[in-house]
Design an enzyme around this catalytic site. Sequence first.
Site, PDB file in Angstrom:
ATOM      1  N   ILE A 133      -5.346 -10.110  -4.616  1.00 34.91           N
ATOM      2  CA  ILE A 133      -4.159  -9.458  -5.125  1.00 34.91           C
ATOM      3  C   ILE A 133      -4.529  -8.103  -5.746  1.00 34.91           C
ATOM      4  O   ILE A 133      -5.677  -7.882  -6.114  1.00 34.91           O
ATOM      5  CB  ILE A 133      -3.460 -10.317  -6.225  1.00 34.91           C
ATOM      6  CG1 ILE A 133      -4.430 -10.601  -7.368  1.00 34.91           C
ATOM      7  CG2 ILE A 133      -2.847 -11.540  -5.663  1.00 34.91           C
ATOM      8  CD1 ILE A 133      -3.822 -11.286  -8.586  1.00 34.91           C
ATOM      9  N   ASN A 134      -3.526  -7.241  -5.855  1.00 37.09           N
ATOM     10  CA  ASN A 134      -3.703  -6.054  -6.685  1.00 37.09           C
ATOM     11  C   ASN A 134      -3.531  -6.478  -8.157  1.00 37.09           C
ATOM     12  O   ASN A 134      -3.376  -7.659  -8.447  1.00 37.09           O
ATOM     13  CB  ASN A 134      -2.696  -4.969  -6.281  1.00 37.09           C
ATOM     14  CG  ASN A 134      -3.277  -3.580  -6.451  1.00 37.09           C
ATOM     15  OD1 ASN A 134      -3.933  -3.306  -7.461  1.00 37.09           O
ATOM     16  ND2 ASN A 134      -3.046  -2.699  -5.496  1.00 37.09           N
ATOM     17  N   THR A 135      -3.566  -5.535  -9.048  1.00 38.57           N
ATOM     18  CA  THR A 135      -3.555  -5.876 -10.473  1.00 38.57           C
ATOM     19  C   THR A 135      -2.186  -6.398 -10.936  1.00 38.57           C
ATOM     20  O   THR A 135      -1.171  -6.169 -10.286  1.00 38.57           O
ATOM     21  CB  THR A 135      -3.922  -4.641 -11.309  1.00 38.57           C
ATOM     22  OG1 THR A 135      -3.090  -3.560 -10.900  1.00 38.57           O
ATOM     23  CG2 THR A 135      -5.372  -4.261 -11.114  1.00 38.57           C
ATOM     24  N   CYS A 180       1.739   0.577  -4.641  1.00 37.78           N
ATOM     25  CA  CYS A 180       1.914   1.791  -5.444  1.00 37.78           C
ATOM     26  C   CYS A 180       3.373   2.226  -5.388  1.00 37.78           C
ATOM     27  O   CYS A 180       4.119   1.784  -4.509  1.00 37.78           O
ATOM     28  CB  CYS A 180       0.968   2.888  -4.983  1.00 37.78           C
ATOM     29  SG  CYS A 180       1.050   3.220  -3.238  1.00 37.78           S
ATOM     30  N   GLY A 238      -9.715  -8.455 -13.756  1.00 36.23           N
ATOM     31  CA  GLY A 238     -10.779  -9.225 -14.399  1.00 36.23           C
ATOM     32  C   GLY A 238     -10.422 -10.705 -14.506  1.00 36.23           C
ATOM     33  O   GLY A 238      -9.396 -11.155 -13.990  1.00 36.23           O
ATOM     34  N   LYS A 267     -12.018   3.733  -2.502  1.00 38.78           N
ATOM     35  CA  LYS A 267     -10.865   4.065  -3.351  1.00 38.78           C
ATOM     36  C   LYS A 267      -9.679   4.467  -2.466  1.00 38.78           C
ATOM     37  O   LYS A 267      -9.871   5.181  -1.481  1.00 38.78           O
ATOM     38  CB  LYS A 267     -11.278   5.239  -4.258  1.00 38.78           C
ATOM     39  CG  LYS A 267     -10.159   5.823  -5.085  1.00 38.78           C
ATOM     40  CD  LYS A 267      -9.939   5.057  -6.352  1.00 38.78           C
ATOM     41  CE  LYS A 267      -8.672   5.497  -7.063  1.00 38.78           C
ATOM     42  NZ  LYS A 267      -8.222   4.483  -8.034  1.00 38.78           N
ATOM     43  N   ILE A 276      -5.142   4.466 -13.778  1.00 39.92           N
ATOM     44  CA  ILE A 276      -5.843   5.630 -13.226  1.00 39.92           C
ATOM     45  C   ILE A 276      -4.852   6.533 -12.499  1.00 39.92           C
ATOM     46  O   ILE A 276      -4.986   7.758 -12.489  1.00 39.92           O
ATOM     47  CB  ILE A 276      -6.950   5.186 -12.232  1.00 39.92           C
ATOM     48  CG1 ILE A 276      -7.856   4.121 -12.835  1.00 39.92           C
ATOM     49  CG2 ILE A 276      -7.731   6.385 -11.704  1.00 39.92           C
ATOM     50  CD1 ILE A 276      -8.893   4.572 -13.794  1.00 39.92           C
ATOM     51  N   GLY A 277      -3.866   5.895 -11.865  1.00 40.52           N
ATOM     52  CA  GLY A 277      -2.884   6.687 -11.128  1.00 40.52           C
ATOM     53  C   GLY A 277      -3.410   7.166  -9.784  1.00 40.52           C
ATOM     54  O   GLY A 277      -3.033   8.244  -9.308  1.00 40.52           O
ATOM     55  N   LEU A 278      -4.293   6.380  -9.196  1.00 39.54           N
ATOM     56  CA  LEU A 278      -4.824   6.686  -7.854  1.00 39.54           C
ATOM     57  C   LEU A 278      -5.421   8.087  -7.739  1.00 39.54           C
ATOM     58  O   LEU A 278      -5.229   8.775  -6.729  1.00 39.54           O
ATOM     59  CB  LEU A 278      -3.745   6.478  -6.785  1.00 39.54           C
ATOM     60  CG  LEU A 278      -3.293   5.045  -6.530  1.00 39.54           C
ATOM     61  CD1 LEU A 278      -2.295   4.989  -5.381  1.00 39.54           C
ATOM     62  CD2 LEU A 278      -4.468   4.117  -6.244  1.00 39.54           C
TER      63      LEU A 278
HETATM   64  C1  LIG Z   1     -10.354   0.915 -12.346  1.00 50.77           C
HETATM   65  C2  LIG Z   1      -9.629   0.302 -11.190  1.00 50.77           C
HETATM   66  C3  LIG Z   1      -9.196   1.106 -10.144  1.00 50.77           C
HETATM   67  C4  LIG Z   1      -8.521   0.542  -9.056  1.00 50.77           C
HETATM   68  N1  LIG Z   1      -8.118   1.342  -8.028  1.00 50.77           N
HETATM   69  C5  LIG Z   1      -7.525   0.795  -6.941  1.00 50.77           C
HETATM   70  C6  LIG Z   1      -7.184   1.586  -5.825  1.00 50.77           C
HETATM   71  O1  LIG Z   1      -7.431   2.790  -5.761  1.00 50.77           O
HETATM   72  N2  LIG Z   1      -6.574   0.960  -4.774  1.00 50.77           N
HETATM   73  C7  LIG Z   1      -6.306  -0.372  -4.749  1.00 50.77           C
HETATM   74  O2  LIG Z   1      -5.767  -0.889  -3.765  1.00 50.77           O
HETATM   75  N3  LIG Z   1      -6.649  -1.164  -5.802  1.00 50.77           N
HETATM   76  C8  LIG Z   1      -7.250  -0.614  -6.874  1.00 50.77           C
HETATM   77  N4  LIG Z   1      -7.618  -1.411  -7.924  1.00 50.77           N
HETATM   78  C9  LIG Z   1      -7.360  -2.853  -7.858  1.00 50.77           C
HETATM   79  C10 LIG Z   1      -8.601  -3.624  -7.359  1.00 50.77           C
HETATM   80  O3  LIG Z   1      -8.978  -3.230  -6.075  1.00 50.77           O
HETATM   81  C11 LIG Z   1      -8.351  -5.155  -7.368  1.00 50.77           C
HETATM   82  O4  LIG Z   1      -7.283  -5.448  -6.500  1.00 50.77           O
HETATM   83  C12 LIG Z   1      -7.983  -5.685  -8.749  1.00 50.77           C
HETATM   84  O5  LIG Z   1      -8.661  -4.975  -9.767  1.00 50.77           O
HETATM   85  C13 LIG Z   1      -8.298  -7.177  -8.895  1.00 50.77           C
HETATM   86  O6  LIG Z   1      -9.672  -7.435  -8.688  1.00 50.77           O
HETATM   87  P1  LIG Z   1     -10.750  -7.500  -9.909  1.00 50.77           P
HETATM   88  O7  LIG Z   1     -10.179  -8.393 -10.954  1.00 50.77           O
HETATM   89  O8  LIG Z   1     -12.005  -8.020  -9.259  1.00 50.77           O
HETATM   90  O9  LIG Z   1     -10.917  -6.109 -10.401  1.00 50.77           O
HETATM   91  C14 LIG Z   1      -8.282  -0.855  -9.030  1.00 50.77           C
HETATM   92  C15 LIG Z   1      -8.724  -1.655 -10.075  1.00 50.77           C
HETATM   93  C16 LIG Z   1      -9.401  -1.100 -11.156  1.00 50.77           C
HETATM   94  C17 LIG Z   1      -9.870  -1.998 -12.256  1.00 50.77           C
END
Ligand SMILES: Cc1cc2nc3c(=O)[nH]c(=O)nc-3n(C[C@H](O)[C@H](O)[C@H](O)COP(=O)(O)O)c2cc1C
Length: 351
Positions: free
Chosen positions: A228-230, A167, A254, A82, A108-110
């Site tokens: 990628i990130n979200t 972020c 997802g 995390k 979540i807000g890190l």
């Molecule tokens: C619940 C949750 C918490 C996440 N927390 C972080 C985080 O702390 N740092 C980060 O770089 N990405 C975070 N992500 C993004 C994931 O690491 C990932 O980049 C993104 O969800 C895409 O992959 P996935 O579709 O397999 O989840 C988070 C994603 C989810 C769903």
Amino acid sequence: MSRMSSGPVVHQETEMVRQIDRNAEPPSPGEGRVRRGPVDLSVALAGVTLRSPVVSASGCFGSGREISEFYDLRQLGAVTVKSMTLEPWQGKPTPRMVETPSGMLNAIGLQNKGVEYFLQYDLRWLNSAKVPVIASIAGNTKDEFVRVADRLRGAPGVIAIEANISCPNLEDRDSMFSHDAKATAGIITAIRRQVEVPLFAKLSPNVTSITEIAGAALDSGAQGLSLINTVVGMAIDIETGKPELGGVMGGLSGPAIRPIAVRAVYEVHQAFPDVPIIGMGGVMNAHDALEMLMAGATAVAVGTANFVDPFIWPKLIDGIEDYCRRHQIARVADLVGTLDTAAGDREWTAS
Ligand SMILES: Cc1cc2nc3c(=O)[nH]c(=O)nc-3n(C[C@H](O)[C@H](O)[C@H](O)COP(=O)(O)O)c2cc1C
């Protein structure tokens, strides 16, 4: 997707924190390399050999401590922890997660316990489990990032730093670091000075040109990219007229985002073919992981799928291995960037 409550709860701190083996040796990254039969599953990521191409995505696996009761975490190439900040962060108000068609939104807000907790507890446990660690760092300012990176200098078992620059940037409230090439260059340059292991920049898909941002990160010293990130999104409860997330907007993850992720990996790999990419976004099974590899990812991270099936890892690895066997591919690394776009060169006819 099935509801988030299925399977064991993998993200809560437990009493196991007390059971850390404080004398444990950190893992060497290639140790325990998975080599079943003729398929070599190892991949080289910015000079570091991972024993398998699948790693956990930040924020979706805790430190892996709970799930390690059920299978050997050494099957993973690495655990990306995390994102951690200088001080503990409380995160955003609840509700923090909402399921959407083919995905989920999170805000979540890190929330995290800070870098000191990581060093004292999570890292020691991961070292005892002999799992290589990708340490994800975050902060609201350049100085915060730099100080977290500095604190991680020489941390045992940390094979790479992943800078979560997706972020908010408090020094420029209108943007995230990774939404702007100049801000990306500034923060990566500053972090690079503190880091002795490979530095990966984790980029946001919410930009016009991800290759431009990738170029800025690489020119500033990043040796790899996490893509990628979200994807920013939101959902509304029409009965109450309120946002479904306490933080109003959140990050979509997802299967819904997988085509976006595959496209981002492909575009960046085309622009920078020699740069290692950790591809992620909607990987739910071996097929999806193979898609990422073919698009140009050197390794594949899995996030949301852990909430649906905490036992996904052995299935993923077996599926990748099966594919390689069926296609007589001796090394999974040989699949990276093998997408054949010639098959897509079709002539358009007016209808
Ligand atoms: C619940 C949750 C918490 C996440 N927390 C972080 C985080 O702390 N740092 C980060 O770089 N990405 C975070 N992500 C993004 C994931 O690491 C990932 O980049 C993104 O969800 C895409 O992959 P996935 O579709 O397999 O989840 C988070 C994603 C989810 C769903």
